[in-house]
Design an enzyme around this catalytic site. Structure first.
Site, PDB file in Angstrom:
ATOM      1  N   SER A  43      -6.854 -34.538 -49.066  1.00 32.84           N
ATOM      2  CA  SER A  43      -6.619 -34.554 -50.428  1.00 32.84           C
ATOM      3  C   SER A  43      -6.475 -33.582 -51.394  1.00 32.84           C
ATOM      4  O   SER A  43      -7.077 -32.454 -50.496  1.00 32.84           O
ATOM      5  CB  SER A  43      -7.707 -35.780 -51.092  1.00 32.84           C
ATOM      6  OG  SER A  43      -7.780 -35.520 -52.540  1.00 32.84           O
TER       7      SER A  43
ATOM      8  N   TYR B  24     -17.259 -37.138 -51.588  1.00 35.40           N
ATOM      9  CA  TYR B  24     -15.431 -36.692 -51.378  1.00 35.40           C
ATOM     10  C   TYR B  24     -15.096 -35.703 -51.499  1.00 35.40           C
ATOM     11  O   TYR B  24     -14.192 -35.258 -50.292  1.00 35.40           O
ATOM     12  CB  TYR B  24     -14.980 -37.986 -53.284  1.00 35.40           C
ATOM     13  CG  TYR B  24     -13.509 -37.837 -52.242  1.00 35.40           C
ATOM     14  CD1 TYR B  24     -12.776 -38.572 -51.172  1.00 35.40           C
ATOM     15  CD2 TYR B  24     -12.472 -37.530 -52.776  1.00 35.40           C
ATOM     16  CE1 TYR B  24     -11.350 -38.829 -50.880  1.00 35.40           C
ATOM     17  CE2 TYR B  24     -10.947 -37.491 -52.665  1.00 35.40           C
ATOM     18  CZ  TYR B  24     -10.804 -38.640 -51.715  1.00 35.40           C
ATOM     19  OH  TYR B  24      -9.554 -38.554 -51.671  1.00 35.40           O
TER      20      TYR B  24
END
Length: 258
Positions: free
Chosen positions: A143, A156
């Site tokens: 990501s 995250y």
């Protein structure tokens, strides 16, 4: 989209997290590109329905229920194959958006276990099979969070940075082996579950993530990018490919229409 046909030794592609979103879209597109796809996820009904859909489209797919954080189950899964051509480490996800000061350690642990340890488990278990194929590819779906911090994303970001470092290190360590290591790092992607899962099913919070953004990326956008990278000639390694919607300049700079 023009793609090179996969070699005879590289016909099997394993996709983790294939029950929805990017994983499901990637499985469809790799199957259309000529791969026999193996769909893994915890939700048996979802991957079985997807395997049936792919089969009806004239392609080959097999569903295999699997929790990527269960190492014994992953090792057992690996025994089913002599060689593997492609491994797409897609299973992952985000939980919560609390600051570091008040973040839930259990959420952080779950994100690390899925995004990093899950990727490690599948990669370790299948790497010998990928090498045996003579033309293997490991894909890590990370990501943009793994490449830049933002407030409320500490857990995250840490997990996806771990996935990025895993891919980068693996590439160094296996250079000279017939296996490529590709990292695809998407930015804002609107799927049916990502934001909803992150906010514990709160639809209002999930919708605010994309509010005013004309065209976030779709799962198909990311899947097409993964398939393009995988189907390059064997000597071409796409080390890192970052993709974002045009409206997103960075993790914290997004154009939102009124």
């Amino acid at each position: 989209m023009a793609t090179a046909a996969p070699s005879a030794a590289s016909r099997i592609a394993v996709v983790t997290g294939a029950s929805s979103g990017i994983g499901a879209a990637t499985a469809r597109q790799l199957a259309a590109a000529g791969y026999r796809v193996v769909l893994t996820a915890r939700r048996k009904d979802r991957i079985e329905a997807l395997a049936e859909e792919i089969g009806k489209a004239g392609h080959q797919a097999t569903a295999y229920p699997l929790d990527v954080t269960d190492r014994a189950a992953v090792d057992e899964f690996a025994t089913a194959f002599k060689t593997i051509g492609v491994l797409v480490n897609n299973a992952g996800g985000a939980l919560g958006a609390d600051p570091v000061a008040t973040g839930d350690p259990a959420d952080w642990r779950r994100m690390y276990e899925t995004n990093v340890i899950g990727t490690l488990n599948l990669t370790q278990a299948l790497l010998p099979k990928l090498i045996e194929s003579g033309d293997g590819t490991v894909v890590v779906v990370s990501s943009t969070a793994g490449h830049g911090t933002y407030e409320g994303g500490g857990g995250y970001v840490a997990a996806k940075h771990g996935a990025h470092v895993l891919a980068e290190t693996l590439r160094l360590e296996i250079v000279g082996q017939p296996v490529r290591v590709i990292e695809v790092a998407p930015g804002m992607v609107r799927t049916e579950e990502f934001a909803l899962t992150r906010f514990g099913g709160d639809k209002e919070k999930a919708e605010k993530v994309y509010q005013g953004v004309a065209e976030p990326l779709t799962a198909d956008d990311v899947a097409e990018t993964i398939t393009w990278a995988v189907t390059r000639p064997a000597h071409v390694n796409v080390d890192l490919l970052v993709l974002r919607p045009r409206a997103q300049a960075s993790n914290t700079k997004v154009h939102r229409e009124a």
